[in-house]
Design a protein around this motif. Structure first.
Motif, PDB file in Angstrom:
ATOM      1  N   ARG A 181     -11.832   5.698  10.921  1.00  0.00           N
ATOM      2  CA  ARG A 181     -12.198   5.268   9.569  1.00  0.00           C
ATOM      3  C   ARG A 181     -11.006   4.803   8.738  1.00  0.00           C
ATOM      4  O   ARG A 181     -11.146   4.569   7.538  1.00  0.00           O
ATOM      5  N   THR A 182      -9.842   4.635   9.340  1.00  0.00           N
ATOM      6  CA  THR A 182      -8.709   4.076   8.609  1.00  0.00           C
ATOM      7  C   THR A 182      -8.560   2.602   8.974  1.00  0.00           C
ATOM      8  O   THR A 182      -8.846   2.191  10.089  1.00  0.00           O
ATOM      9  N   THR A 183      -8.101   1.812   8.039  1.00  0.00           N
ATOM     10  CA  THR A 183      -8.144   0.357   8.123  1.00  0.00           C
ATOM     11  C   THR A 183      -6.739  -0.250   8.038  1.00  0.00           C
ATOM     12  O   THR A 183      -5.774   0.433   7.691  1.00  0.00           O
ATOM     13  N   PRO A 184      -6.628  -1.553   8.309  1.00  0.00           N
ATOM     14  CA  PRO A 184      -5.333  -2.205   8.090  1.00  0.00           C
ATOM     15  C   PRO A 184      -4.819  -2.069   6.664  1.00  0.00           C
ATOM     16  O   PRO A 184      -3.600  -1.960   6.448  1.00  0.00           O
ATOM     17  N   THR A 185      -5.718  -2.055   5.699  1.00  0.00           N
ATOM     18  CA  THR A 185      -5.291  -1.858   4.309  1.00  0.00           C
ATOM     19  C   THR A 185      -4.639  -0.490   4.136  1.00  0.00           C
ATOM     20  O   THR A 185      -3.610  -0.345   3.451  1.00  0.00           O
ATOM     21  N   ASP A 186      -5.222   0.531   4.766  1.00  0.00           N
ATOM     22  CA  ASP A 186      -4.628   1.866   4.706  1.00  0.00           C
ATOM     23  C   ASP A 186      -3.247   1.875   5.349  1.00  0.00           C
ATOM     24  O   ASP A 186      -2.306   2.496   4.827  1.00  0.00           O
ATOM     25  N   ILE A 187      -3.120   1.186   6.483  1.00  0.00           N
ATOM     26  CA  ILE A 187      -1.839   1.174   7.190  1.00  0.00           C
ATOM     27  C   ILE A 187      -0.797   0.400   6.391  1.00  0.00           C
ATOM     28  O   ILE A 187       0.373   0.809   6.309  1.00  0.00           O
ATOM     29  N   ALA A 188      -1.201  -0.689   5.764  1.00  0.00           N
ATOM     30  CA  ALA A 188      -0.260  -1.421   4.912  1.00  0.00           C
ATOM     31  C   ALA A 188       0.229  -0.537   3.772  1.00  0.00           C
ATOM     32  O   ALA A 188       1.418  -0.563   3.403  1.00  0.00           O
ATOM     33  N   GLY A 189      -0.667   0.280   3.208  1.00  0.00           N
ATOM     34  CA  GLY A 189      -0.262   1.206   2.160  1.00  0.00           C
ATOM     35  C   GLY A 189       0.695   2.256   2.675  1.00  0.00           C
ATOM     36  O   GLY A 189       1.652   2.630   1.977  1.00  0.00           O
ATOM     37  N   LEU A 190       0.467   2.743   3.890  1.00  0.00           N
ATOM     38  CA  LEU A 190       1.374   3.717   4.483  1.00  0.00           C
ATOM     39  C   LEU A 190       2.755   3.104   4.709  1.00  0.00           C
ATOM     40  O   LEU A 190       3.779   3.748   4.433  1.00  0.00           O
ATOM     41  N   VAL A 191       2.789   1.870   5.212  1.00  0.00           N
ATOM     42  CA  VAL A 191       4.078   1.191   5.400  1.00  0.00           C
ATOM     43  C   VAL A 191       4.856   1.117   4.091  1.00  0.00           C
ATOM     44  O   VAL A 191       6.039   1.435   4.028  1.00  0.00           O
ATOM     45  N   HIS A 192       4.151   0.733   3.040  1.00  0.00           N
ATOM     46  CA  HIS A 192       4.807   0.636   1.728  1.00  0.00           C
ATOM     47  C   HIS A 192       5.288   2.014   1.280  1.00  0.00           C
ATOM     48  O   HIS A 192       6.415   2.152   0.748  1.00  0.00           O
ATOM     49  N   GLN A 193       4.481   3.035   1.504  1.00  0.00           N
ATOM     50  CA  GLN A 193       4.855   4.388   1.103  1.00  0.00           C
ATOM     51  C   GLN A 193       6.100   4.858   1.834  1.00  0.00           C
ATOM     52  O   GLN A 193       7.022   5.426   1.217  1.00  0.00           O
ATOM     53  N   LEU A 194       6.174   4.618   3.137  1.00  0.00           N
ATOM     54  CA  LEU A 194       7.328   5.068   3.897  1.00  0.00           C
ATOM     55  C   LEU A 194       8.581   4.266   3.557  1.00  0.00           C
ATOM     56  O   LEU A 194       9.688   4.818   3.550  1.00  0.00           O
ATOM     57  N   GLU A 195       8.398   2.990   3.286  1.00  0.00           N
ATOM     58  CA  GLU A 195       9.544   2.173   2.900  1.00  0.00           C
ATOM     59  C   GLU A 195      10.096   2.584   1.546  1.00  0.00           C
ATOM     60  O   GLU A 195      11.277   2.402   1.274  1.00  0.00           O
ATOM     61  N   SER A 196       9.241   3.144   0.714  1.00  0.00           N
ATOM     62  CA  SER A 196       9.665   3.563  -0.630  1.00  0.00           C
ATOM     63  C   SER A 196      10.425   4.879  -0.604  1.00  0.00           C
ATOM     64  O   SER A 196      10.968   5.301  -1.610  1.00  0.00           O
TER      65      SER A 196
END
Length: 291
Positions: A276-291
């Protein structure tokens, strides 16, 4: 792509999300016993496209559509062993094509319960010996390894006995692997998690251990028991609950990655989403980890 072990030493890697979820979003019916394996058979281009969507979202690792591929369930659907071997190899090829050199490919090895499609990956109640489970897992692991993925992803492993079996089945395959326990399985208690993670982490092929396919709130329960100095892997569901009887999801999705920083503090080096997780969720995770 550089060696994945070296990359893990440098930074956390982001996994992809719910392959089946995104295939459903493309109009595929995954309520049958083959789940996403049925789409791999009938619409491989859509499998490749979903992988590509996760790569575009920033995933460092894409996981193949082989989770439910087994010789017994495919035999029941009319496919012989050679056909299953070809499908396993095709799952790696499609992920590799979608990755286009921008992501590593992890070949998914689902638990015995996934092929049964009866929800037993949440109980580990298989009634099968360790030796039989080892034989059951071994051929599939070897065929996937021969297809040259970067990693093997042994996922949603549902009991201490199945951990023993997959560790034995991994011996000598020559491909790095992670082993993720079913953190929602009733077969584990706190001591069982610690023991199973230690057994998994001691295998020469294993580069990370942890948990997947569970509510985000259960991830820390497992990560807290990962042996010291061992990389952890964490990829929960959205927070919704799977009903095996009705083959449907219930409840509301939560903030799947709200605790990702805490998971990293606990040693997580591979972090992503499961059902139930989507590319949008993964893009948000990428941004979170980069921050």
């Amino acid at each position: 792509m550089p060696d994945v072990r070296a990359a893990l030493a440098d930074r956390p890697l982001v996994l992809d999300g719910g392959l089946g979820t995104m295939l459903e979003a493309r109009g595929h019916d995954l309520t049958g016993s083959l789940w996403s394996a049925g789409v791999l058979l009938d619409s491989p281009g859509d499998v490749r496209a979903v992988h590509a969507d996760f790569v575009a979202a920033g995933a460092d690792v894409v996981t193949t559509a082989s989770y439910q591929l087994g010789y017994d369930n495919l035999a029941a659907a009319g496919h012989d062993q050679a056909a299953v071997d070809a499908l396993l190899a095709a799952s790696v090829r499609l992920a590799r094509e979608a990755a286009e050199g921008r992501a590593w490919v992890a070949a998914s090895v689902g638990p015995f319960g996934a092929v049964r499609a009866d929800g037993s990956e949440y109980t580990g109640a298989y009634g099968v010996s360790v030796a039989d489970l080892t034989r059951w897992h071994r051929r599939r692991i070897q065929v996937l390894a021969d297809a040259a993925p970067d990693l093997l992803a042994l996922e949603t492993i549902a009991s201490p006995a199945e951990v023993e079996a997959v560790v034995a089945a991994l011996e000598g395959v020559g491909v790095p692997a992670w082993i993720a326990l079913s953190a929602a399985s009733t077969a584990f208690d706190d001591a069982g998690y610690a023991s199973a993670l230690a057994v998994a982490a001691a295998a020469p092929e294993v580069i990370a251990v942890g948990a997947n396919c569970c509510p985000p709130s259960l991830i820390s329960t497992v990560l807290d028991r990962v042996p010291a100095g061992v990389a952890a892997v964490a990829y929960p569901n959205s927070g919704e609950t799977w009903d095996a009887a009705s083959r449907s999801w219930h409840g509301d999705a939560g903030a799947t990655f709200a605790d990702a920083d805490a998971w990293m503090d606990a040693g997580a080096r591979l972090i992503g989403g499961c059902c139930r997780t989507t590319p949008t969720d993964i893009a948000g995770l990428v941004h979170q980890l980069e921050s």
